[in-house]
Design an enzyme around this catalytic site. Structure first.
Site, short mmCIF file in Angstrom:
data_model
loop_
_atom_site.label_atom_id
_atom_site.label_comp_id
_atom_site.label_asym_id
_atom_site.label_seq_id
_atom_site.Cartn_x
_atom_site.Cartn_y
_atom_site.Cartn_z
N CYS A 223 -30.14 -45.48 63.63
CA CYS A 223 -30.13 -45.37 65.29
C CYS A 223 -29.39 -46.36 64.93
O CYS A 223 -28.02 -46.01 65.04
CB CYS A 223 -31.36 -45.93 65.39
SG CYS A 223 -32.19 -45.39 67.31
N HIS B 39 -33.62 -40.61 63.93
CA HIS B 39 -33.95 -40.87 62.95
C HIS B 39 -34.43 -39.87 61.39
O HIS B 39 -35.98 -39.17 62.29
CB HIS B 39 -35.50 -41.66 63.79
CG HIS B 39 -35.33 -42.53 64.33
ND1 HIS B 39 -35.94 -44.01 63.68
CD2 HIS B 39 -34.95 -42.61 65.90
CE1 HIS B 39 -35.40 -44.74 65.12
NE2 HIS B 39 -34.94 -44.35 65.91
N GLU C 94 -36.54 -40.39 59.24
CA GLU C 94 -38.13 -40.89 58.63
C GLU C 94 -38.50 -39.82 59.68
O GLU C 94 -39.82 -40.01 59.08
CB GLU C 94 -38.14 -42.13 59.02
CG GLU C 94 -38.18 -42.99 59.94
CD GLU C 94 -37.29 -42.90 60.42
OE1 GLU C 94 -37.44 -44.03 61.42
OE2 GLU C 94 -35.82 -42.89 60.62
#
Length: 212
Positions: A87, A192, A194
């Site tokens: 990011c 992102h 994750e």
């Protein structure tokens, strides 16, 4: 192997920490450590720079955190350690950012960070939610990831590339939006990983196994 997630106070790193720990455990890829300590950055085998917030504030935090900026530059530029920016962490890899004010970035990727301006006026900024990836060129971190796979984005600014060869994937949001950049031992994702479910976890696993 030690993978360090750099904590400069630029966002909640809990979900990133859990995702990297999970994939490192599955791949037997060693320890994952979240830390604000320059000495941990210096001894890391791999480095991750997550970030949420504005480019200027994140860049200042990186430079002002005792010794981290110097340790990061030494590890990546001199030591050639694998690096992943996430990011705003990816955006800081650019030459410059233009969010609120003009600020120099790390200068690792030949691009500048500018506000997203969709051609379709009905599209809202920030670009927030799931979007399809479009793969521009192959790279080891994209093994098993193809055009059409989805990733989760939250951002109002994007990296505009001066060297298209350093972009390996993009998405469409009223025009091309850079999604993944790569050069030498460095990779950056605007989304992102994750939070991007299967595709994101696959990218993390690929990056942990990558030996540039």
């Amino acid at each position: 192997m030690l993978t360090v997630l750099i904590d400069c106070g630029a966002g909640n790193l809990h979900s990133a920490e859990k995702a990297f720990q999970r994939m490192a455990a599955e791949a037997q890829a060693g320890e994952v450590l979240v830390t604000p300590r320059a000495e941990d950055v210096a001894r890391a085998d791999r480095l991750v720079l997550p970030g949420d917030g504005a480019f200027p504030a994140c860049m200042r935090a990186l430079r002002e955190e005792r010794g981290i900026f110097e340790a990061l530059v030494e590890a990546v530029e001199v030591g050639g350690r694998p690096f992943l920016g996430i990011c705003v962490g990816m955006q800081l890899m650019a030459r410059k950012g233009h969010e609120h004010e003009e600020v120099d970035g790390l200068g690792w990727i030949n691009g500048e960070v500018c506000r997203i301006e969709p051609e379709d006026a009905t599209l809202k900024v920030p670009h927030m939610g799931w979007n399809e990836l479009v793969v521009d060129r192959s790279h080891p971190v994209l093994e098993g990831i193809a055009s059409g796979h989805h990733a989760y984005f939250v951002h109002s600014y994007q990296m505009e590339m001066a060297d298209p060869a350093e972009r390996i994937a993009h998405c469409d949001y009223g025009g091309d939006v850079t999604a993944i950049v790569a050069r030498d031992t460095m990779v950056g994702t605007q989304f992102h990983p994750e939070k991007s479910q299967a595709a994101g976890l696959r990218l993390i696993a690929n990056w942990l196994a990558w030996h540039p």
